[in-house]
Design a protein around this motif. Structure first.
Motif, PDB file in Angstrom:
ATOM      1  N   LEU A 147      74.085  49.384  65.067  1.00 31.62           N
ATOM      2  CA  LEU A 147      74.572  50.321  66.079  1.00 31.62           C
ATOM      3  C   LEU A 147      73.420  50.917  66.899  1.00 31.62           C
ATOM      4  O   LEU A 147      73.484  50.954  68.121  1.00 31.62           O
ATOM      5  CB  LEU A 147      75.386  51.431  65.418  1.00 31.62           C
ATOM      6  N   GLY A 148      72.369  51.371  66.229  1.00 33.32           N
ATOM      7  CA  GLY A 148      71.239  51.979  66.942  1.00 33.32           C
ATOM      8  C   GLY A 148      70.582  51.014  67.908  1.00 33.32           C
ATOM      9  O   GLY A 148      70.273  51.374  69.047  1.00 33.32           O
ATOM     10  N   CYS A 149      70.368  49.780  67.476  1.00 26.86           N
ATOM     11  CA  CYS A 149      69.754  48.790  68.367  1.00 26.86           C
ATOM     12  C   CYS A 149      70.706  48.391  69.487  1.00 26.86           C
ATOM     13  O   CYS A 149      70.279  48.158  70.616  1.00 26.86           O
ATOM     14  CB  CYS A 149      69.300  47.575  67.575  1.00 26.86           C
ATOM     15  N   THR A 150      72.006  48.331  69.190  1.00 25.35           N
ATOM     16  CA  THR A 150      72.986  48.046  70.231  1.00 25.35           C
ATOM     17  C   THR A 150      72.908  49.109  71.324  1.00 25.35           C
ATOM     18  O   THR A 150      72.872  48.784  72.512  1.00 25.35           O
ATOM     19  CB  THR A 150      74.404  47.991  69.638  1.00 25.35           C
ATOM     20  N   ARG A 151      72.864  50.363  70.922  1.00 26.69           N
ATOM     21  CA  ARG A 151      72.743  51.454  71.904  1.00 26.69           C
ATOM     22  C   ARG A 151      71.486  51.297  72.746  1.00 26.69           C
ATOM     23  O   ARG A 151      71.522  51.432  73.974  1.00 26.69           O
ATOM     24  CB  ARG A 151      72.715  52.797  71.196  1.00 26.69           C
ATOM     25  N   ALA A 152      70.362  51.024  72.106  1.00 26.44           N
ATOM     26  CA  ALA A 152      69.096  50.894  72.828  1.00 26.44           C
ATOM     27  C   ALA A 152      69.131  49.714  73.796  1.00 26.44           C
ATOM     28  O   ALA A 152      68.651  49.818  74.929  1.00 26.44           O
ATOM     29  CB  ALA A 152      67.942  50.747  71.834  1.00 26.44           C
ATOM     30  N   LEU A 153      69.706  48.597  73.371  1.00 27.19           N
ATOM     31  CA  LEU A 153      69.790  47.420  74.241  1.00 27.19           C
ATOM     32  C   LEU A 153      70.700  47.691  75.439  1.00 27.19           C
ATOM     33  O   LEU A 153      70.340  47.381  76.588  1.00 27.19           O
ATOM     34  CB  LEU A 153      70.290  46.212  73.442  1.00 27.19           C
ATOM     35  N   VAL A 154      71.868  48.267  75.189  1.00 26.24           N
ATOM     36  CA  VAL A 154      72.811  48.558  76.272  1.00 26.24           C
ATOM     37  C   VAL A 154      72.203  49.565  77.246  1.00 26.24           C
ATOM     38  O   VAL A 154      72.351  49.426  78.467  1.00 26.24           O
ATOM     39  CB  VAL A 154      74.154  49.055  75.686  1.00 26.24           C
TER      40      VAL A 154
END
Length: 146
Positions: free
Chosen positions: A96-103
């Motif tokens: 979730l954290g990396c998804t947020r950062a990528l988006v």
């Protein structure tokens, strides 16, 4: 998808798997390659301890538990580039954290090799809501030999 596009997906994901070999986590080695909208490589990274911090040991990494000692491959790659990113190739499905950062950096397509098996229901629901809201393409890709 064209043959050329499929070839690019395979090559960039294989690059991420090669980079993952440099990861310093005992539990899981992850690699990431980030592309700009023009298809050029913006950055690449692997998971590991923060600069100057000791690497993982069997005492800090435990089978079946998330490693909280290392920075994730996506996080490390994002730290080495500026500007928007269009596509992320990651050996393992992002958390979730990396998804947020990528988006947040503009990623609208994620290609990954291995599913995130230990993701909790609440984390999956939140991640799926983000992906749906931004229209992010979430694409598993199985490669021979990895």
């Amino acid at each position: 998808m064209t043959v050329r596009a499929a070839l690019k997906d395979e090559v960039f994901l294989r690059m991420a798997f090669e980079l993952s070999r440099l990861g310093t986590c005992c539990r899981l080695k992850v690699g990431s390659v980030l592309l700009r909208a023009d298809g050029g490589i913006a950055a690449a990274g692997f998971n590991g301890a923060l600069p100057g911090m000791p690497h993982c040991t069997p005492e800090t990494c435990h089978e079946g538990r998330r490693c909280l000692h290392t920075s994730h491959a996506e996080e490390n790659a994002l730290g080495f580039c500026d500007g928007p990113i269009a596509v992320a190739y990651v050996t393992h499905e992002p958390c979730l954290g990396c998804t947020r950062a990528l988006v947040r950096r503009g990623v609208r397509r994620v290609v990954f090799g291995h599913p995130y098996r230990s993701i909790g229901e609440q984390e999956r629901e939140e991640r799926d809501a983000i992906l749906g809201h931004y229209g992010v393409k979430w694409e598993p890709l199985e490669l021979e030999g990895v």
